[in-house]
Design a protein around this motif. Structure first.
Motif, short mmCIF file in Angstrom:
data_model
loop_
_atom_site.label_atom_id
_atom_site.label_comp_id
_atom_site.label_asym_id
_atom_site.label_seq_id
_atom_site.Cartn_x
_atom_site.Cartn_y
_atom_site.Cartn_z
N GLN A 62 36.53 47.47 55.81
CA GLN A 62 36.90 47.27 54.40
C GLN A 62 36.32 48.35 53.52
O GLN A 62 36.99 48.90 52.64
CB GLN A 62 36.41 45.89 53.93
CG GLN A 62 37.21 44.72 54.46
CD GLN A 62 38.45 44.45 53.62
OE1 GLN A 62 38.46 44.71 52.43
NE2 GLN A 62 39.48 43.94 54.24
N VAL A 242 35.54 40.16 41.75
CA VAL A 242 35.74 40.84 43.02
C VAL A 242 34.46 40.91 43.85
O VAL A 242 34.50 40.77 45.09
CB VAL A 242 36.30 42.25 42.77
CG1 VAL A 242 36.15 43.14 44.00
CG2 VAL A 242 37.77 42.16 42.38
N SER A 246 34.78 39.52 47.68
CA SER A 246 34.93 40.46 48.80
C SER A 246 34.31 39.94 50.09
O SER A 246 34.68 40.40 51.18
CB SER A 246 34.31 41.81 48.43
OG SER A 246 32.92 41.67 48.18
N TRP A 249 37.10 38.55 52.52
CA TRP A 249 37.93 39.54 53.20
C TRP A 249 37.13 40.33 54.24
O TRP A 249 37.67 40.68 55.30
CB TRP A 249 38.53 40.51 52.17
CG TRP A 249 39.31 39.82 51.10
CD1 TRP A 249 38.97 39.65 49.79
CD2 TRP A 249 40.58 39.17 51.26
NE1 TRP A 249 39.94 38.95 49.13
CE2 TRP A 249 40.93 38.64 50.00
CE3 TRP A 249 41.44 38.98 52.34
CZ2 TRP A 249 42.12 37.95 49.79
CZ3 TRP A 249 42.63 38.30 52.13
CH2 TRP A 249 42.94 37.79 50.87
N TRP A 332 42.86 34.40 43.99
CA TRP A 332 42.80 35.87 44.03
C TRP A 332 43.93 36.48 43.21
O TRP A 332 43.72 37.37 42.38
CB TRP A 332 42.86 36.33 45.49
CG TRP A 332 42.85 37.80 45.70
CD1 TRP A 332 43.93 38.62 45.79
CD2 TRP A 332 41.70 38.64 45.83
NE1 TRP A 332 43.53 39.92 45.99
CE2 TRP A 332 42.17 39.97 46.03
CE3 TRP A 332 40.33 38.41 45.83
CZ2 TRP A 332 41.31 41.04 46.20
CZ3 TRP A 332 39.47 39.49 46.00
CH2 TRP A 332 39.95 40.78 46.19
N GLN A 367 35.23 45.81 45.87
CA GLN A 367 35.43 45.29 47.22
C GLN A 367 34.65 46.09 48.26
O GLN A 367 34.08 45.52 49.18
CB GLN A 367 36.92 45.29 47.57
CG GLN A 367 37.72 44.17 46.94
CD GLN A 367 39.15 44.18 47.42
OE1 GLN A 367 40.03 44.70 46.75
NE2 GLN A 367 39.39 43.62 48.58
N ALA A 371 31.81 44.38 50.21
CA ALA A 371 31.99 44.20 51.65
C ALA A 371 30.78 44.71 52.42
O ALA A 371 30.28 44.04 53.34
CB ALA A 371 33.25 44.92 52.11
#
Length: 541
Positions: A62, A242, A246, A249, A332, A367, A371
């Motif tokens: 990511q 975000v 994150s 994801w 989201w 993100q 991440a």
């Protein structure tokens, strides 16, 4: 529709933009590219789940794909504002086809170590960083203004439909054929988008008389965002959502493999649940706006997403996790599609790609950083702790929607306005000459001083957003009724752009208010550096 500050407006159908043939064709082609992108992401992550330090490596997929957005989105926005966006988009898609081909061939040959995989994933991110602001700024040229929010929601539907379909297809292909065919299909998808762009023939070429110099365009875009409180507020809202979001994801493949005992197909199913929720959110977004104010649904979306993170942290039952992922996908889209649409509606055309690029920096950079951070937390403290921490932070960010609400945009006039008089100059400077000092003298009676100073605050913002590096307002000591506004513009070319396209109707209203308070017309003077040596001749600009 309930706008950010409340109040109803007519709501366009979620599907209305698809009635425009050119938008529909490009949207379908972009959907194919988005499906390929999610297939590539699943393939890359699944190659790493059995590596040592898998938590960090999987999260770095990511980060590697999104970090280029943080680094390159603003330069990409400057390019998109200065040059032909269609040609830029076609070139970038062909570059991505080449990267996908390299990934497929090297993976099939068994020569894809983690470092090389992350490097090529970063190259994909570079392509995405160059694509996003150009595509986002093209959308207002394809659909009418009243359909812009629906088009933004359709963009999110495209991404999330791809998120539902791409991982599921990738999971089946990986289980049966391996990862290399997934990478190859990604290249085909980008080729489809490039072909659709080649077939598109814009009716009116976007008028760019003389492209801005690259560094000047970068500075102008950054200056506009820095001096626009509304844009900054919208960006802040995106960022606080975000960063905790994150985690989901980035770490979902590890949830699938370690906590739920699922294979690549199972991971695709989890992503599909998120995608289905997001599609529902995109479809329902116009309906939601008629029932809730923007700040109410920001609060609700944050609570839903935070609850999902806490469920993922505490539950090992697959059906429960699948059901919990649906509202997360919806939340989201509701948050980011709405913020993106508000930014598109607010930004004037001359700086739209650069402003949207800053939004991509905030979203993609948030993100990427999030991440990596949540991957490290998962390696050090475990998956459960990472998701629990992200859930608590998301619930806190939901509360901030009441502290930093979305701004009121009803009645804000963003159409361009050319209202400054033509310049009568005795000296004709070279466009590169600078800096240029502009001095505007007003006559204001003492009893109107307070109103004048208040009105000048709006003028200050206008000057700084459209080109002024420095601005000041001074009261002349020799005459109690005289005030002098001075501002410094980087170059004569930059000031001509203020005259010919950067000002909006809102800027015009601000200046008209000041002129209504002052006595008579203000006296305007332009001053150049003495060493610039302009040609001596009378000239009208």
């Amino acid at each position: 529709m309930v706008t950010p500050g409340g109040g109803a407006e007519p709501t366009a159908s979620a599907w209305a933009p698809l009635r425009t043939a050119v938008y529909r064709n490009l949207w379908l082609a972009l959907l194919a590219a988005n499906i390929g992108t999610w297939m590539q992401t699943v393939g890359a992550q699944w190659l790493l789940v059995n590596q040592s330090n898998a938590s960090t490596l999987v999260a770095l997929v990511q980060t590697a794909s999104l970090l280029p957005v943080l680094l390159l989105a603003l330069p990409a926005g400057a390019l998109a504002d200065a040059f032909d966006r269609r040609h830029l988009l076609i070139s970038v898609q062909l570059f991505l086809v080449g990267v996908a081909a390299a990934l497929a061939l090297l993976t099939a040959a068994g020569r894809m170590p983690p470092a090389l995989l992350l490097t090529l994933t970063f190259a994909f991110g570079v392509g995405q960083a160059l694509t996003l602001p150009a595509w986002a700024s093209v959308i207002p040229e394809l659909v009418s203004r009243e359909h812009l929010r629906a088009a933004s929601a359709l963009g999110s539907i495209s991404v999330n439909l791809a998120r539902a379909v791409g991982p599921a297809v990738a999971g089946v292909l990986i289980a049966r054929l391996g990862v290399a065919p997934v990478f190859a299909l990604n290249g085909v998808a980008f080729l489809v988008f490039a072909y659709a762009l080649l077939r598109w023939r814009p009716g009116d070429a976007r008028a760019v008389e003389v492209p801005e110099r690259f560094t000047a365009a970068l500075r102008a875009g950054g200056r506009y965002v820095r001096h626009s409180p509304i844009v900054r507020r919208l960006l802040r809202r995106a960022l606080v959502f975000v960063l905790p979001a994150s985690a989901l994801w980035a770490l979902l493949p590890l949830v699938a493999s370690r906590r739920l005992g699922m294979n690549s197909s199972g991971y695709g199913l989890l992503l599909a649940a998120l995608g289905v929720g997001a599609i529902v959110g995109g479809v329902l977004l116009p309906w939601i706006r008629t029932r809730l104010t923007a700040n109410q649904f920001l609060l609700l979306a944050g609570v839903l997403y935070g609850a999902t993170l806490l469920v993922v942290a505490s539950v090992r039952i697959v059906p429960v996790v699948l059901v919990a992922l649906l509202p997360a996908g919806l939340a989201w889209v509701v948050v980011l599609a709405n913020v993106n649409a508000e930014i598109q509606l607010f930004l004037p055309g001359w700086v739209r790609a650069r402003g949207l690029a800053v939004f991509q920096v905030v979203q993609g950079g948030g993100q990427a950083v999030g991440a990596f951070a949540w991957g490290v937390v998962a390696d050090v403290a475990g998956l459960v702790a990472a998701f629990a921490g992200a859930g608590a932070l998301m619930l806190l960010s939901a509360v901030t929607s009441q502290i930093w609400p979305l701004p009121e945009l009803r009645g804000v006039k963003r159409d361009p306005a050319t209202y400054w008089p033509r310049l009568q100059l005795a000296l004709q400077p070279d466009p590169r000459v600078g800096p240029v000092l502009i001095e505007v003298t007003y006559t204001v009676r003492p009893e109107r001083r307070a109103d004048f100073l208040t009105a000048m605050e709006l003028v200050r913002g206008s000057r700084q957003r459209t080109g002024a590096m420095r601005w000041g307002l001074f009261h002349e000591a020799e005459c109690r009724d005289r005030y002098v506004e001075v501002y410094l513009v980087p170059s004569w070319d930059e000031h001509l752009r203020q005259h010919g396209g950067r000002l909006t109707e809102a800027d015009q209203e601000a200046e008209q208010r000041v002129r209504g308070i002052a006595d008579g017309e203000p006296d305007v003077r332009h001053m150049f550096p003495a060493a610039a040596g302009p040609v001596t001749e009378e000239r009208t600009v």
